[in-house]
Design a protein around this motif. Structure first.
Motif, mmCIF file in Angstrom:
data_model
loop_
_atom_site.group_PDB
_atom_site.id
_atom_site.type_symbol
_atom_site.label_atom_id
_atom_site.label_comp_id
_atom_site.label_asym_id
_atom_site.label_seq_id
_atom_site.Cartn_x
_atom_site.Cartn_y
_atom_site.Cartn_z
ATOM 1 N N ILE A 158 0.774 -1.271 -0.156
ATOM 2 C CA ILE A 158 -0.097 0.039 -0.074
ATOM 3 C C ILE A 158 0.906 1.275 0.094
ATOM 4 O O ILE A 158 1.794 1.618 0.848
ATOM 5 C CB ILE A 158 -0.728 0.037 1.200
ATOM 6 C CG1 ILE A 158 -2.189 -0.919 1.095
ATOM 7 C CG2 ILE A 158 -1.611 1.387 1.604
ATOM 8 C CD1 ILE A 158 -2.725 -1.491 2.545
ATOM 9 N N HIS A 159 0.532 2.357 -0.915
ATOM 10 C CA HIS A 159 1.432 3.375 -0.884
ATOM 11 C C HIS A 159 1.207 4.149 0.512
ATOM 12 O O HIS A 159 0.098 4.234 0.838
ATOM 13 C CB HIS A 159 0.855 4.302 -2.293
ATOM 14 C CG HIS A 159 1.824 5.433 -2.603
ATOM 15 N ND1 HIS A 159 1.899 6.348 -1.923
ATOM 16 C CD2 HIS A 159 2.647 5.387 -3.538
ATOM 17 C CE1 HIS A 159 2.547 7.322 -2.406
ATOM 18 N NE2 HIS A 159 3.327 6.564 -3.539
ATOM 19 N N GLU A 160 2.264 4.803 0.630
ATOM 20 C CA GLU A 160 2.304 5.613 2.119
ATOM 21 C C GLU A 160 1.268 6.633 2.020
ATOM 22 O O GLU A 160 0.719 7.134 2.969
ATOM 23 C CB GLU A 160 3.662 6.353 2.221
ATOM 24 C CG GLU A 160 4.519 5.230 2.586
ATOM 25 C CD GLU A 160 4.337 4.385 3.855
ATOM 26 O OE1 GLU A 160 3.784 4.913 4.665
ATOM 27 O OE2 GLU A 160 5.160 3.191 3.680
ATOM 28 N N ASP A 161 0.741 7.128 1.055
ATOM 29 C CA ASP A 161 -0.222 8.320 0.811
ATOM 30 C C ASP A 161 -1.621 7.823 1.176
ATOM 31 O O ASP A 161 -2.361 8.631 1.971
ATOM 32 C CB ASP A 161 -0.222 8.762 -0.454
ATOM 33 C CG ASP A 161 0.974 9.776 -0.927
ATOM 34 O OD1 ASP A 161 1.842 9.905 -0.200
ATOM 35 O OD2 ASP A 161 0.762 10.492 -2.119
ATOM 36 N N ILE A 162 -1.828 6.340 0.950
ATOM 37 C CA ILE A 162 -2.977 5.828 1.617
ATOM 38 C C ILE A 162 -3.139 5.825 3.149
ATOM 39 O O ILE A 162 -3.844 6.449 3.805
ATOM 40 C CB ILE A 162 -3.164 4.497 0.941
ATOM 41 C CG1 ILE A 162 -3.453 4.651 -0.523
ATOM 42 C CG2 ILE A 162 -4.468 3.896 1.525
ATOM 43 C CD1 ILE A 162 -3.433 3.273 -1.024
ATOM 44 N N LYS A 163 -2.218 5.501 3.548
ATOM 45 C CA LYS A 163 -1.931 5.587 5.037
ATOM 46 C C LYS A 163 -1.896 6.667 5.810
ATOM 47 O O LYS A 163 -2.456 6.964 6.885
ATOM 48 C CB LYS A 163 -0.473 4.643 5.334
ATOM 49 C CG LYS A 163 -0.401 3.173 4.806
ATOM 50 C CD LYS A 163 0.772 2.610 5.325
ATOM 51 C CE LYS A 163 1.169 1.583 4.174
ATOM 52 N NZ LYS A 163 2.664 0.947 4.349
ATOM 53 N N LEU A 164 -1.377 7.724 5.000
ATOM 54 C CA LEU A 164 -1.014 8.929 5.664
ATOM 55 C C LEU A 164 -2.545 9.914 5.336
ATOM 56 O O LEU A 164 -2.820 10.692 6.014
ATOM 57 C CB LEU A 164 -0.033 9.973 4.835
ATOM 58 C CG LEU A 164 1.433 9.349 5.290
ATOM 59 C CD1 LEU A 164 2.302 10.074 4.313
ATOM 60 C CD2 LEU A 164 1.601 9.976 6.640
ATOM 61 N N GLY A 165 -3.360 9.075 4.521
ATOM 62 C CA GLY A 165 -4.778 9.791 4.355
ATOM 63 C C GLY A 165 -4.485 11.190 3.570
ATOM 64 O O GLY A 165 -5.464 12.122 3.344
ATOM 65 N N LEU A 166 -3.667 11.292 2.333
ATOM 66 C CA LEU A 166 -3.495 12.509 1.773
ATOM 67 C C LEU A 166 -4.448 12.362 0.646
ATOM 68 O O LEU A 166 -4.951 11.326 0.241
ATOM 69 C CB LEU A 166 -1.961 12.358 1.358
ATOM 70 C CG LEU A 166 -1.057 12.427 2.256
ATOM 71 C CD1 LEU A 166 0.318 12.458 1.291
ATOM 72 C CD2 LEU A 166 -0.997 13.570 3.155
#
Length: 362
Positions: free
Chosen positions: A69-77
């Motif tokens: 999973i791309h970090e932007d998904i985990k960060l909620g961007l």
């Protein structure tokens, strides 16, 4: 129980398909396109290439481990929607190729972490090792400075491409709370699980390894309560669990057998391995044999048997034995021994006799 074997690709793995086939009961591979970065849509031609190679060797590709999973998904961007769409397109392609289960994790920045890849045991074998005080004493930004000053610096379990972006990643997570990560996980699941259900692919979250926060980063898949909460975020049989006894077993407070009984109908995939946890919180990975570690492997296999487990299973990290040169934790010999130990337990629990017309477990 259907046995599979982790495979990292022709250029990244010392174990061949032919060798896997020599291990009794192995019927498939747990694989991924490891050269594809998180967030990328997987090319169909590469998927079909792996499928053809495996099937020529008599192995299936039902289990993918992992679609990261791309970090932007985990960060909620805001950019997460783009990467979620890529994830959906990858699911559709994998389903078309015959994939049944996708293992993944929701750990910020890195997946698993160890402080030594080749810790020597009393018998001369080596294994992955975690020294708790060493990790607790590391400042992540000081660590980044060391990495930037030394091009040869590596951290066990951290992919080289992620090391290049650590400063920005740690900065991005500086204000992300545990509650934020839960919210972002729910957003991901609400988008992905209905799509996966349409394509009959089960998503299976892997526990955090080790199962506690590191470097101030939030972690949410660490315990029975957290797993229950995650599965309830989107209550669907397609929102499942990869039950990893080694990851969860690093915390002796985790009742892994209880988890199997509670979540049995939501476990399409399991990693079974043992660790020995020391009083100071350090742990080392051991053989799969129950008495060699602190995880009740016998009880775990029995719990799966009692719940008529028909999902996929693989031995997890193995020791380095018999002078084998291999990917750390992923050699042939000790994992093959682990499979035979698991099959021995499974077959023993399957033995039944009929007494006065009733089947009684021996």
């Amino acid at each position: 129980m259907k046995m599979v074997f982790r495979w990292f690709g022709e250029n990244n793995d010392t174990v061949t398909f032919q060798q896997m086939k020599h291990i009794p009961g192995v019927e498939g591979i747990a694989w991924a396109l490891h050269d594809e970065l998180p967030g990328a849509e997987w090319p169909m031609e590469k998927i079909l290439e792996i499928k053809e190679q495996a099937e020529q060797a008599g192995l299936h590709i039902h289990v993918v481990e992992s679609v990261n999973i791309h970090e932007d998904i985990k960060l909620g961007l805001p950019s997460r929607d783009k990467y979620i769409e890529n994830y959906k397109r990858t699911i559709a392609k994998l389903a078309q190729a015959g994939v049944k289960v996708i293992c993944y994790n929701f750990m910020p920045i890195f997946d698993w972490l160890r402080t030594d890849l080749y810790k020597e045991a009393s018998d001369g074998s080596t294994a992955l090792f975690y020294e708790k005080s060493k990790v607790n004493g590391l400042d992540p930004f000081e660590l980044v400075k060391q990495i930037n000053q030394n091009s040869d610096f590596t951290m066990p379990g951290w992919e080289p491409e992620r090391l290049q972006h650590l400063t920005a990643l740690f900065e991005a997570y500086k204000d992300v709370t545990v509650e934020d990560l839960w919210d972002n996980a729910k957003y991901f699941l609400d988008e992905i699980i209905p799509f996966a259900a349409e394509h009959d692919v089960q998503m299976a979250i892997h526990p955090d390894d080790p199962p506690w926060p590191i470097f101030g980063l939030p972690r949410i898949i660490t315990s029975q309560d957290h797993i229950r909460k995650y599965l309830q975020l989107h209550d669907s049989p397609y929102n499942g669990l990869t039950l990893c006894s080694g990851s969860l077993g690093a915390n002796p407070d985790n009742d892994i057998i209880g988890m199997i009984h509670e979540f049995a109908d939501r476990i399409p995939f399991t990693h079974i391995r043992n660790v020995r946890v020391f009083d100071n919180g350090d742990f080392i990975e051991t053989s799969h044999r129950t008495q060699d570690g602190t995880v009740d492997i016998k009880g775990i296999v029995q719990a799966f048997h009692e719940n008529d487990f028909e999902g996929y299973c693989r031995p997890d990290h193995g020791r380095h034995i018999w002078d084998e040169q291999c990917r750390p934790g992923y050699g042939l010999y000790d994992r093959a021994l682990g499979i035979m130990y698991l099959w021995g337990l499974w077959d023993a629990y399957r033995q039944v006799t009929t007494i006065e017309g009733k089947k009684v477990q021996q």
